[in-house]
Each structure stands twice: as structure tokens, then as C-alpha cells.
Design a protein around this motif. Structure first.
Motif, PDB file in Angstrom:
ATOM      1  N   ILE A  41       1.126  11.844  -6.869  1.00  0.00           N
ATOM      2  CA  ILE A  41       2.258  10.949  -7.083  1.00  0.00           C
ATOM      3  C   ILE A  41       3.389  11.436  -6.197  1.00  0.00           C
ATOM      4  O   ILE A  41       3.835  12.567  -6.302  1.00  0.00           O
ATOM      5  N   LEU A  42       3.822  10.591  -5.263  1.00  0.00           N
ATOM      6  CA  LEU A  42       4.851  10.972  -4.306  1.00  0.00           C
ATOM      7  C   LEU A  42       6.241  10.566  -4.754  1.00  0.00           C
ATOM      8  O   LEU A  42       7.221  10.971  -4.155  1.00  0.00           O
ATOM      9  N   VAL A  43       6.338   9.758  -5.788  1.00  0.00           N
ATOM     10  CA  VAL A  43       7.629   9.331  -6.316  1.00  0.00           C
ATOM     11  C   VAL A  43       7.686   9.796  -7.768  1.00  0.00           C
ATOM     12  O   VAL A  43       6.787   9.513  -8.533  1.00  0.00           O
ATOM     13  N   ASP A  44       8.722  10.529  -8.124  1.00  0.00           N
ATOM     14  CA  ASP A  44       8.811  10.972  -9.511  1.00  0.00           C
ATOM     15  C   ASP A  44       9.340   9.843 -10.379  1.00  0.00           C
ATOM     16  O   ASP A  44       9.628   8.763  -9.900  1.00  0.00           O
ATOM     17  N   HIS A  45       9.479  10.112 -11.667  1.00  0.00           N
ATOM     18  CA  HIS A  45       9.886   9.065 -12.591  1.00  0.00           C
ATOM     19  C   HIS A  45      11.305   8.561 -12.317  1.00  0.00           C
ATOM     20  O   HIS A  45      11.678   7.502 -12.771  1.00  0.00           O
ATOM     21  N   LEU A  46      12.096   9.303 -11.555  1.00  0.00           N
ATOM     22  CA  LEU A  46      13.441   8.856 -11.229  1.00  0.00           C
ATOM     23  C   LEU A  46      13.478   8.106  -9.898  1.00  0.00           C
ATOM     24  O   LEU A  46      14.441   7.409  -9.612  1.00  0.00           O
ATOM     25  N   GLY A  47      12.456   8.291  -9.082  1.00  0.00           N
ATOM     26  CA  GLY A  47      12.459   7.693  -7.749  1.00  0.00           C
ATOM     27  C   GLY A  47      11.980   6.257  -7.760  1.00  0.00           C
ATOM     28  O   GLY A  47      10.944   5.944  -8.314  1.00  0.00           O
ATOM     29  N   ASP A  48      12.751   5.378  -7.166  1.00  0.00           N
ATOM     30  CA  ASP A  48      12.371   3.970  -7.089  1.00  0.00           C
ATOM     31  C   ASP A  48      12.299   3.510  -5.635  1.00  0.00           C
ATOM     32  O   ASP A  48      12.362   2.326  -5.356  1.00  0.00           O
ATOM     33  N   ASP A  49      12.183   4.449  -4.727  1.00  0.00           N
ATOM     34  CA  ASP A  49      12.157   4.108  -3.311  1.00  0.00           C
ATOM     35  C   ASP A  49      10.754   3.687  -2.906  1.00  0.00           C
ATOM     36  O   ASP A  49       9.897   4.508  -2.682  1.00  0.00           O
ATOM     37  N   PHE A  50      10.540   2.373  -2.833  1.00  0.00           N
ATOM     38  CA  PHE A  50       9.244   1.851  -2.417  1.00  0.00           C
ATOM     39  C   PHE A  50       9.289   1.364  -0.977  1.00  0.00           C
ATOM     40  O   PHE A  50       8.448   0.588  -0.548  1.00  0.00           O
ATOM     41  N   SER A  51      10.280   1.828  -0.223  1.00  0.00           N
ATOM     42  CA  SER A  51      10.327   1.423   1.179  1.00  0.00           C
ATOM     43  C   SER A  51       9.154   2.051   1.922  1.00  0.00           C
ATOM     44  O   SER A  51       8.602   3.070   1.509  1.00  0.00           O
ATOM     45  N   CYS A  52       8.791   1.432   3.005  1.00  0.00           N
ATOM     46  CA  CYS A  52       7.709   1.940   3.844  1.00  0.00           C
ATOM     47  C   CYS A  52       8.331   2.240   5.205  1.00  0.00           C
ATOM     48  O   CYS A  52       8.678   1.312   5.946  1.00  0.00           O
ATOM     49  N   PRO A  53       8.530   3.517   5.544  1.00  0.00           N
ATOM     50  CA  PRO A  53       9.212   3.863   6.790  1.00  0.00           C
ATOM     51  C   PRO A  53       8.610   3.181   8.019  1.00  0.00           C
ATOM     52  O   PRO A  53       9.321   2.747   8.905  1.00  0.00           O
ATOM     53  N   ARG A  54       7.322   3.056   8.070  1.00  0.00           N
ATOM     54  CA  ARG A  54       6.654   2.437   9.223  1.00  0.00           C
ATOM     55  C   ARG A  54       7.037   0.960   9.348  1.00  0.00           C
ATOM     56  O   ARG A  54       7.330   0.480  10.423  1.00  0.00           O
ATOM     57  N   VAL A  55       7.055   0.252   8.228  1.00  0.00           N
ATOM     58  CA  VAL A  55       7.444  -1.158   8.238  1.00  0.00           C
ATOM     59  C   VAL A  55       8.926  -1.276   8.581  1.00  0.00           C
ATOM     60  O   VAL A  55       9.321  -2.108   9.405  1.00  0.00           O
ATOM     61  N   ASP A  56       9.748  -0.419   7.976  1.00  0.00           N
ATOM     62  CA  ASP A  56      11.186  -0.447   8.247  1.00  0.00           C
ATOM     63  C   ASP A  56      11.464  -0.218   9.735  1.00  0.00           C
ATOM     64  O   ASP A  56      12.271  -0.920  10.338  1.00  0.00           O
ATOM     65  N   GLU A  57      10.782   0.760  10.334  1.00  0.00           N
ATOM     66  CA  GLU A  57      10.969   1.063  11.751  1.00  0.00           C
ATOM     67  C   GLU A  57      10.512  -0.095  12.621  1.00  0.00           C
ATOM     68  O   GLU A  57      11.185  -0.465  13.573  1.00  0.00           O
ATOM     69  N   ARG A  58       9.393  -0.683  12.278  1.00  0.00           N
ATOM     70  CA  ARG A  58       8.880  -1.814  13.073  1.00  0.00           C
ATOM     71  C   ARG A  58       9.842  -3.005  13.005  1.00  0.00           C
ATOM     72  O   ARG A  58      10.124  -3.638  14.010  1.00  0.00           O
ATOM     73  N   LEU A  59      10.347  -3.295  11.833  1.00  0.00           N
ATOM     74  CA  LEU A  59      11.298  -4.405  11.691  1.00  0.00           C
ATOM     75  C   LEU A  59      12.585  -4.120  12.465  1.00  0.00           C
ATOM     76  O   LEU A  59      13.162  -5.020  13.072  1.00  0.00           O
ATOM     77  N   LYS A  60      13.026  -2.862  12.465  1.00  0.00           N
ATOM     78  CA  LYS A  60      14.211  -2.481  13.227  1.00  0.00           C
ATOM     79  C   LYS A  60      13.969  -2.701  14.728  1.00  0.00           C
ATOM     80  O   LYS A  60      14.825  -3.222  15.437  1.00  0.00           O
ATOM     81  N   GLU A  76       0.828  -1.209   0.000  1.00  0.00           N
ATOM     82  CA  GLU A  76       0.000   0.000   0.000  1.00  0.00           C
ATOM     83  C   GLU A  76       0.860   1.255   0.000  1.00  0.00           C
ATOM     84  O   GLU A  76       0.547   2.216  -0.692  1.00  0.00           O
ATOM     85  N   CYS A  77       1.964   1.258   0.757  1.00  0.00           N
ATOM     86  CA  CYS A  77       2.875   2.419   0.746  1.00  0.00           C
ATOM     87  C   CYS A  77       3.394   2.682  -0.661  1.00  0.00           C
ATOM     88  O   CYS A  77       3.442   3.824  -1.112  1.00  0.00           O
ATOM     89  N   ALA A  78       3.775   1.616  -1.351  1.00  0.00           N
ATOM     90  CA  ALA A  78       4.267   1.769  -2.725  1.00  0.00           C
ATOM     91  C   ALA A  78       3.172   2.330  -3.628  1.00  0.00           C
ATOM     92  O   ALA A  78       3.420   3.214  -4.450  1.00  0.00           O
ATOM     93  N   LEU A  79       1.958   1.835  -3.462  1.00  0.00           N
ATOM     94  CA  LEU A  79       0.849   2.344  -4.276  1.00  0.00           C
ATOM     95  C   LEU A  79       0.557   3.801  -3.958  1.00  0.00           C
ATOM     96  O   LEU A  79       0.267   4.595  -4.854  1.00  0.00           O
ATOM     97  N   TRP A  80       0.626   4.182  -2.676  1.00  0.00           N
ATOM     98  CA  TRP A  80       0.399   5.584  -2.307  1.00  0.00           C
ATOM     99  C   TRP A  80       1.443   6.476  -2.947  1.00  0.00           C
ATOM    100  O   TRP A  80       1.163   7.614  -3.299  1.00  0.00           O
ATOM    101  N   LYS A  81       2.658   5.952  -3.100  1.00  0.00           N
ATOM    102  CA  LYS A  81       3.736   6.768  -3.652  1.00  0.00           C
ATOM    103  C   LYS A  81       3.605   6.976  -5.156  1.00  0.00           C
ATOM    104  O   LYS A  81       4.157   7.926  -5.689  1.00  0.00           O
ATOM    105  N   CYS A  82       2.920   6.080  -5.843  1.00  0.00           N
ATOM    106  CA  CYS A  82       2.926   6.221  -7.305  1.00  0.00           C
ATOM    107  C   CYS A  82       1.553   6.077  -7.946  1.00  0.00           C
ATOM    108  O   CYS A  82       1.464   5.912  -9.156  1.00  0.00           O
ATOM    109  N   ALA A  83       0.491   6.153  -7.161  1.00  0.00           N
ATOM    110  CA  ALA A  83      -0.848   6.033  -7.745  1.00  0.00           C
ATOM    111  C   ALA A  83      -1.779   7.018  -7.064  1.00  0.00           C
ATOM    112  O   ALA A  83      -1.441   7.617  -6.062  1.00  0.00           O
ATOM    113  N   GLY A  84      -2.922   7.140  -7.624  1.00  0.00           N
ATOM    114  CA  GLY A  84      -3.929   7.992  -7.002  1.00  0.00           C
ATOM    115  C   GLY A  84      -3.793   9.434  -7.419  1.00  0.00           C
ATOM    116  O   GLY A  84      -3.214   9.767  -8.441  1.00  0.00           O
ATOM    117  N   ASP A  85      -4.329  10.308  -6.572  1.00  0.00           N
ATOM    118  CA  ASP A  85      -4.395  11.726  -6.898  1.00  0.00           C
ATOM    119  C   ASP A  85      -3.036  12.419  -6.835  1.00  0.00           C
ATOM    120  O   ASP A  85      -2.775  13.362  -7.541  1.00  0.00           O
TER     121      ASP A  85
END
Length: 155
Positions: free
Chosen positions: A123-142, A112-121
């Protein structure tokens, strides 16, 4: 959106909703979607826009849940991922929902984080950005890794 005849059709709709500006991300989105699609999820009627402004409290008790315009039949984890979207910048609310949802859904939230970044109303990731990490998931795993390390180091 919808109605959809299956969970797969629902997810296909979300993934294919990406604009042509980020179509090059579809292979990565499909890879993120694979583990989510591999598991069957119950379909439940949910609010799909549950946040503080839609929850009315009176005398310290739940009085009503309002604004059901997004309500519908979604996969069982959908309410949690939508709440995560609304509370992205509110750690106290995230801690609350962590308690409510004991079966945390890292793979779904990552997708869902990846979809929020590149879909919908927006776009949070530009055509050069490939960062599909989810900070919340990354923090929880840490945090989980730190806890496990601490447990293993105890005598």
C-alpha cells in the motif's frame, strides 16, 4: 486471478481488492473506474509482465519472450499499464512505449496508478493520503498543454 466472465467483473475484482485499511478510498476508485468501464475494450491474450528481463534479444532481433506465468486474457490496454508500472522510473523506456502505444490511455493509467497506490501487496498511500494523481499522466498532460500553447502562439 480470474477467469472473469466480463470486463466489468475484471475491474470489479481489481477495485474491490483494496484492503480494509484503504476501504474509505473505494468511492474515489469507483469514480476513476467509471470512464474506463464506460468504454468497451477488446479482450486479448497478453503477457502481463513484459519488461526487459523477460525479453530476449539475439543478434539485434527478438529471440523470445519468456516467463508467461502472468499471461492471460485481459483488456487490450492492460499490457501497456503493466509495462508502465514496471518502467515507472525509466523515462527512456516510457518514451519507447509512447511510440509503441500511439493511443495513449490516460484514464486507464490514472485508474491503475490509484489501484497501485492502495491495493495489492504494497500500500503506497496511507489512510491519510488521498493523492491519486498519476505523475506520468500529469507530466504528459503538461507537455501536451505546452505544445498546444506553443502552436497557438505561432504567427
Amino acid at each position: 486471478m480470474g477467469p472473469f466472465s466480463s470486463q466489468e467483473e475484471f475491474k470489479d475484482y481489481l477495485v474491490e481488492r483494496t484492503s480494509s485499511a484503504v476501504a474509505h478510498h473505494l468511492p474515489a476508485l469507483r469514480r476513476l473506474a467509471a470512464p474506463v468501464r464506460a468504454k468497451r475494450h477488446r479482450i486479448c491474450f497478453i503477457h502481463a509482465d513484459l519488461h526487459g528481463a523477460n525479453i530476449l534479444i539475439k543478434d539485434n532481433r527478438l529471440a523470445a519472450i519468456i516467463d508467461w506465468e502472468h499471461g492471460g486474457w485481459y483488456p487490450e490496454y492492460w499490457e501497456m499499464t503493466m509495462m508502465e508500472h514496471h518502467y515507472m522510473d525509466f523515462p527512456a523506456m516510457q518514451q519507447f512505449w509512447d511510440v509503441v502505444y500511439s493511443d495513449w490511455v490516460e484514464d486507464k493509467l490514472t485508474l491503475e496508478c490509484a489501484l497501485w497506490k492502495c491495493a495489492g501487496d504494497t500500500i503506497l498511500v496511507d489512510h491519510l493520503g488521498d493523492d491519486f494523481s498519476c505523475p506520468r499522466v500529469d507530466e504528459r498532460l503538461k507537455q501536451l498543454t505546452a505544445r498546444r500553447t506553443a502552436e497557438l502562439s505561432r504567427p
